[in-house]
Design an enzyme around this catalytic site. Structure first.
Site, PDB file in Angstrom:
ATOM      1  N   ASN A 228      10.437  44.606  16.352  1.00  0.00           N
ATOM      2  CA  ASN A 228       9.352  45.528  16.007  1.00  0.00           C
ATOM      3  C   ASN A 228       8.165  45.473  16.964  1.00  0.00           C
ATOM      4  O   ASN A 228       7.033  45.758  16.581  1.00  0.00           O
ATOM      5  CB  ASN A 228       8.924  45.293  14.556  1.00  0.00           C
ATOM      6  CG  ASN A 228       8.561  43.834  14.307  1.00  0.00           C
ATOM      7  OD1 ASN A 228       8.429  43.058  15.254  1.00  0.00           O
ATOM      8  ND2 ASN A 228       8.390  43.472  13.052  1.00  0.00           N
TER       9      ASN A 228
ATOM     10  N   LYS B 246       6.238  41.608  21.990  1.00  0.00           N
ATOM     11  CA  LYS B 246       7.477  40.837  21.928  1.00  0.00           C
ATOM     12  C   LYS B 246       8.427  41.254  23.061  1.00  0.00           C
ATOM     13  O   LYS B 246       8.202  42.291  23.715  1.00  0.00           O
ATOM     14  CB  LYS B 246       8.132  41.050  20.556  1.00  0.00           C
ATOM     15  CG  LYS B 246       7.260  40.556  19.377  1.00  0.00           C
ATOM     16  CD  LYS B 246       7.976  40.772  18.051  1.00  0.00           C
ATOM     17  CE  LYS B 246       7.144  40.285  16.876  1.00  0.00           C
ATOM     18  NZ  LYS B 246       7.870  40.410  15.583  1.00  0.00           N
TER      19      LYS B 246
END
Ligand code: IDP
Ligand code: MG
Length: 146
Positions: free
Chosen positions: A120, A13
């Site tokens: 995360n 991410k």
């Protein structure tokens, strides 16, 4: 124990890319013995994200999640190996980084940042149906390729 060659979609991410953790995350995947079969770094379109995260539509973190996932480039990978879907989720650790077990990517490298969406570092498909669907969102060129 089953022996089943599988593929999963892994995303690093935007927080993982920003923090310079691409190498560390791929190192852990390869050290475990899984194979990176396809890899690309790119910005993700809103349509790709709405499709990818369709199960979360309507939840309070949905809009912040879309915004966060568009906040910078991501790295998308097709990773393969026996039982890699379960195995990568085990390497990644629990969704919530505060309680994710030490030794996992999220447990070792992420923490609560006080943001509306949990940052995360990684995504991993949660079933073979999700994996097949998600791989084609990020790698449409693999349609029809076995
Ligand atoms: P997963 O990534 O561990 O499979 P999901 O439940 O599929 O977790 O959620 C997708 C992503 O949405 C998570 O990785 C996290 O970034 C974010 N998220 C999930 N649940 C919450 C929440 O309760 N609050 C804020 N963000 C969340
Ligand atoms: Mg999920």
């Amino acid at each position: 124990m089953t022996s089943q060659k599988e593929q999963t979609l892994v995303l690093i991410k935007p927080d993982g890319v920003r923090r310079g953790l691409i190498g560390e995350i791929i190192r852990r995947i390869e050290a475990k013995g899984y194979v990176v079969e396809n890899l690309k770094m790119s910005l993700v379109s809103i349509n790709q994200l709405k499709n990818h995260y369709q199960e979360h539509e309507g939840k309070p973190f949905f809009e912040p999640l879309l915004e966060f996932m568009q906040s910078g480039p991501i790295v998308a990978m097709v990773v393969s190996g026996n039982r890699v879907i379960e195995g990568f989720r085990s390497l990644a650790g629990a969704t919530e980084p505060t309680s994710a077990a030490p030794g996992t990517i999220r447990g070792d490298l992420a923490r609560d940042q006080g943001t509306k969406v949990v940052q995360n570092l990684v995504h991993g498909s949660d079933s073979s149906e999700s994996a097949q669907r998600e791989i084609l969102i990020f790698f449409p060129e693999l349609q029809g390729v076995k």
